[in-house]
Design a protein around this motif. Structure first.
Motif, PDB file in Angstrom:
ATOM      1  N   GLY A  41      -8.075  21.077  -8.718  1.00 14.84           N
ATOM      2  CA  GLY A  41      -9.264  20.317  -8.336  1.00 14.84           C
ATOM      3  C   GLY A  41      -9.796  19.466  -9.465  1.00 14.84           C
ATOM      4  N   PHE A  42      -9.830  20.032 -10.659  1.00 14.92           N
ATOM      5  CA  PHE A  42     -10.288  19.284 -11.829  1.00 14.92           C
ATOM      6  C   PHE A  42      -9.348  18.116 -12.137  1.00 14.92           C
ATOM      7  N   ALA A  43      -8.035  18.356 -12.009  1.00  9.44           N
ATOM      8  CA  ALA A  43      -7.058  17.296 -12.272  1.00  9.44           C
ATOM      9  C   ALA A  43      -7.169  16.171 -11.246  1.00  9.44           C
ATOM     10  N   LEU A  44      -7.415  16.516  -9.974  1.00 13.39           N
ATOM     11  CA  LEU A  44      -7.574  15.496  -8.941  1.00 13.39           C
ATOM     12  C   LEU A  44      -8.796  14.621  -9.198  1.00 13.39           C
ATOM     13  N   ILE A  45      -9.870  15.241  -9.645  1.00 16.64           N
ATOM     14  CA  ILE A  45     -11.085  14.461  -9.940  1.00 16.64           C
ATOM     15  C   ILE A  45     -10.839  13.496 -11.100  1.00 16.64           C
ATOM     16  N   LEU A  46     -10.152  13.986 -12.136  1.00 16.84           N
ATOM     17  CA  LEU A  46      -9.882  13.142 -13.293  1.00 16.84           C
ATOM     18  C   LEU A  46      -8.841  12.058 -13.001  1.00 16.84           C
ATOM     19  N   ALA A  47      -7.826  12.386 -12.210  1.00 24.78           N
ATOM     20  CA  ALA A  47      -6.710  11.462 -11.994  1.00 24.78           C
ATOM     21  C   ALA A  47      -6.905  10.540 -10.802  1.00 24.78           C
ATOM     22  N   VAL A  48      -7.781  10.925  -9.851  1.00 26.62           N
ATOM     23  CA  VAL A  48      -7.907  10.146  -8.615  1.00 26.62           C
ATOM     24  C   VAL A  48      -9.326   9.632  -8.399  1.00 26.62           C
ATOM     25  N   VAL A  49     -10.304  10.548  -8.402  1.00 26.61           N
ATOM     26  CA  VAL A  49     -11.673  10.161  -8.046  1.00 26.61           C
ATOM     27  C   VAL A  49     -12.301   9.270  -9.125  1.00 26.61           C
TER      28      VAL A  49
ATOM     29  N   PHE B 178     -12.862   2.329 -11.976  1.00 29.66           N
ATOM     30  CA  PHE B 178     -11.886   1.258 -12.223  1.00 29.66           C
ATOM     31  C   PHE B 178     -11.334   0.647 -10.938  1.00 29.66           C
ATOM     32  N   ASN B 179     -11.799   1.147  -9.773  1.00 30.55           N
ATOM     33  CA  ASN B 179     -11.355   0.633  -8.472  1.00 30.55           C
ATOM     34  C   ASN B 179      -9.841   0.642  -8.328  1.00 30.55           C
ATOM     35  N   SER B 180      -9.208   1.643  -8.893  1.00 31.08           N
ATOM     36  CA  SER B 180      -7.753   1.657  -8.869  1.00 31.08           C
ATOM     37  C   SER B 180      -7.249   3.076  -9.080  1.00 31.08           C
ATOM     38  N   SER B 181      -5.939   3.227  -9.090  1.00 34.76           N
ATOM     39  CA  SER B 181      -5.248   4.469  -9.430  1.00 34.76           C
ATOM     40  C   SER B 181      -3.970   4.068 -10.150  1.00 34.76           C
ATOM     41  N   LEU B 182      -3.184   5.043 -10.552  1.00 32.07           N
ATOM     42  CA  LEU B 182      -1.951   4.703 -11.256  1.00 32.07           C
ATOM     43  C   LEU B 182      -1.021   3.877 -10.359  1.00 32.07           C
ATOM     44  N   GLY B 183      -0.861   4.327  -9.116  1.00 31.11           N
ATOM     45  CA  GLY B 183       0.011   3.592  -8.190  1.00 31.11           C
ATOM     46  C   GLY B 183      -0.508   2.209  -7.875  1.00 31.11           C
TER      47      GLY B 183
ATOM     48  N   ARG C 178       0.829  -1.204   0.000  1.00 31.84           N
ATOM     49  CA  ARG C 178       0.000   0.000   0.000  1.00 31.84           C
ATOM     50  C   ARG C 178       0.863   1.253   0.000  1.00 31.84           C
ATOM     51  N   ALA C 179       1.925   1.255   0.794  1.00 30.34           N
ATOM     52  CA  ALA C 179       2.811   2.413   0.862  1.00 30.34           C
ATOM     53  C   ALA C 179       3.506   2.659  -0.477  1.00 30.34           C
ATOM     54  N   LEU C 180       3.874   1.595  -1.164  1.00 29.93           N
ATOM     55  CA  LEU C 180       4.514   1.728  -2.469  1.00 29.93           C
ATOM     56  C   LEU C 180       3.558   2.338  -3.492  1.00 29.93           C
ATOM     57  N   GLY C 181       2.315   1.862  -3.496  1.00 30.70           N
ATOM     58  CA  GLY C 181       1.316   2.438  -4.397  1.00 30.70           C
ATOM     59  C   GLY C 181       1.037   3.898  -4.078  1.00 30.70           C
ATOM     60  N   LEU C 182       1.013   4.244  -2.784  1.00 29.62           N
ATOM     61  CA  LEU C 182       0.798   5.628  -2.377  1.00 29.62           C
ATOM     62  C   LEU C 182       1.951   6.520  -2.823  1.00 29.62           C
ATOM     63  N   ALA C 183       3.176   6.017  -2.737  1.00 30.41           N
ATOM     64  CA  ALA C 183       4.344   6.796  -3.165  1.00 30.41           C
ATOM     65  C   ALA C 183       4.290   7.085  -4.669  1.00 30.41           C
ATOM     66  N   ILE C 184       3.869   6.095  -5.463  1.00 31.15           N
ATOM     67  CA  ILE C 184       3.757   6.304  -6.906  1.00 31.15           C
ATOM     68  C   ILE C 184       2.663   7.331  -7.214  1.00 31.15           C
ATOM     69  N   ASP C 185       1.539   7.235  -6.514  1.00 30.81           N
ATOM     70  CA  ASP C 185       0.462   8.212  -6.715  1.00 30.81           C
ATOM     71  C   ASP C 185       0.915   9.617  -6.329  1.00 30.81           C
ATOM     72  N   ALA C 186       1.664   9.733  -5.239  1.00 30.87           N
ATOM     73  CA  ALA C 186       2.150  11.041  -4.794  1.00 30.87           C
ATOM     74  C   ALA C 186       3.111  11.644  -5.826  1.00 30.87           C
ATOM     75  N   ALA C 187       3.999  10.823  -6.372  1.00 28.28           N
ATOM     76  CA  ALA C 187       4.935  11.310  -7.386  1.00 28.28           C
ATOM     77  C   ALA C 187       4.191  11.744  -8.651  1.00 28.28           C
ATOM     78  N   PHE C 188       3.174  10.979  -9.025  1.00 32.26           N
ATOM     79  CA  PHE C 188       2.381  11.321 -10.214  1.00 32.26           C
ATOM     80  C   PHE C 188       1.632  12.636 -10.007  1.00 32.26           C
TER      81      PHE C 188
END
Length: 213
Positions: free
Chosen positions: A131-139, A145-150, A74-84
């Motif tokens: 805010g718009f980018a967060l909705i498109l990239a995260v929410v 898709f029940n997922s994120s990039l990380g 989980r921490a590894l996926g969070l780090a990738i999301d934070a970098a993205f």
């Protein structure tokens, strides 16, 4: 004749009760409640039985079929999301000046003016773009898709406690409200090490958990 009757009665008695034992049934007196030897047991309704069986099946299904993500994964996926997201923020900073120029063009065309000045307009554009980018990239990825990039790169998937997928409101609250608060608190990182389903604080609040994909 009397011997035959006696023998037949003895045979009848031996089939109903073992020899040497007697059974005395006490008839209740009129108006007296009948007291049973066994304690009274509260019967459950069909709804209560169904809820209990559904709960047991749900726990069994989760334990049998779900492989919960480890805190390290989980921490590894969070780090990738934070970098993205950090890279996305840097890109928005570069594009914000272009957006301001486009907005000023339309303001001049229709002879309008932003009442708070150029610096305030730049901040408004920056906040709206983030805010718009967060909705498109995260929410949106979390909801559809029940997922994120990380999580995609680390082979993880988000699941809801009540449903297979997340609603948009549930994903919005999880990713943009409860998750930042959980990260800000140290307990958000420590809790998955001690929780049975490896849940973090924002998972418990939003009703979600993370599994290996």
């Amino acid at each position: 004749m009397s011997d035959k009757k006696g023998s037949s009665s003895n045979k009848l008695g031996s089939t109903c009760m073992p020899e040497g034992r007697t059974s005395i049934v006490k008839k209740p007196v009129h108006g007296e409640k009948l007291i049973l030897d066994e304690p009274s047991v509260k019967t459950k309704t069909r709804t209560e039985h169904y809820q209990e069986l559904s709960k047991n099946d749900k726990v069994k299904d989760e334990e049998d079929f779900y492989d919960f993500s480890s805190p390290i994964q989980r921490a590894l996926g969070l780090a990738i999301d934070a970098a993205f997201l950090f890279g996305l923020y840097k890109l928005i900073l570069k594009l914000s000046s272009v957006e301001v120029k486009i907005i000023n063009y339309f303001l001049d065309k229709y002879k309008l003016q932003f009442m708070f000045g150029e610096a305030a307009l730049l901040k408004v554009v920056l906040v709206a773009s983030c805010g718009f980018a967060l909705i498109l990239a995260v929410v949106i990825p979390a909801a559809f898709f029940n997922s994120s990039l990380g999580k995609k790169l680390t082979k993880q998937r988000i699941r809801g406690d009540e449903k297979y997928t997340l609603s948009i409101s549930q994903a919005f609250c999880r990713e943009l409200i409860w998750k930042p608060l959980s990260i800000a608190c140290v307990i958000g990182f420590v809790l998955p090490f001690f929780d049975k389903k490896k849940k973090s604080l924002h998972d418990k609040i939003s009703g979600t958990f993370i599994i290996k994909d």
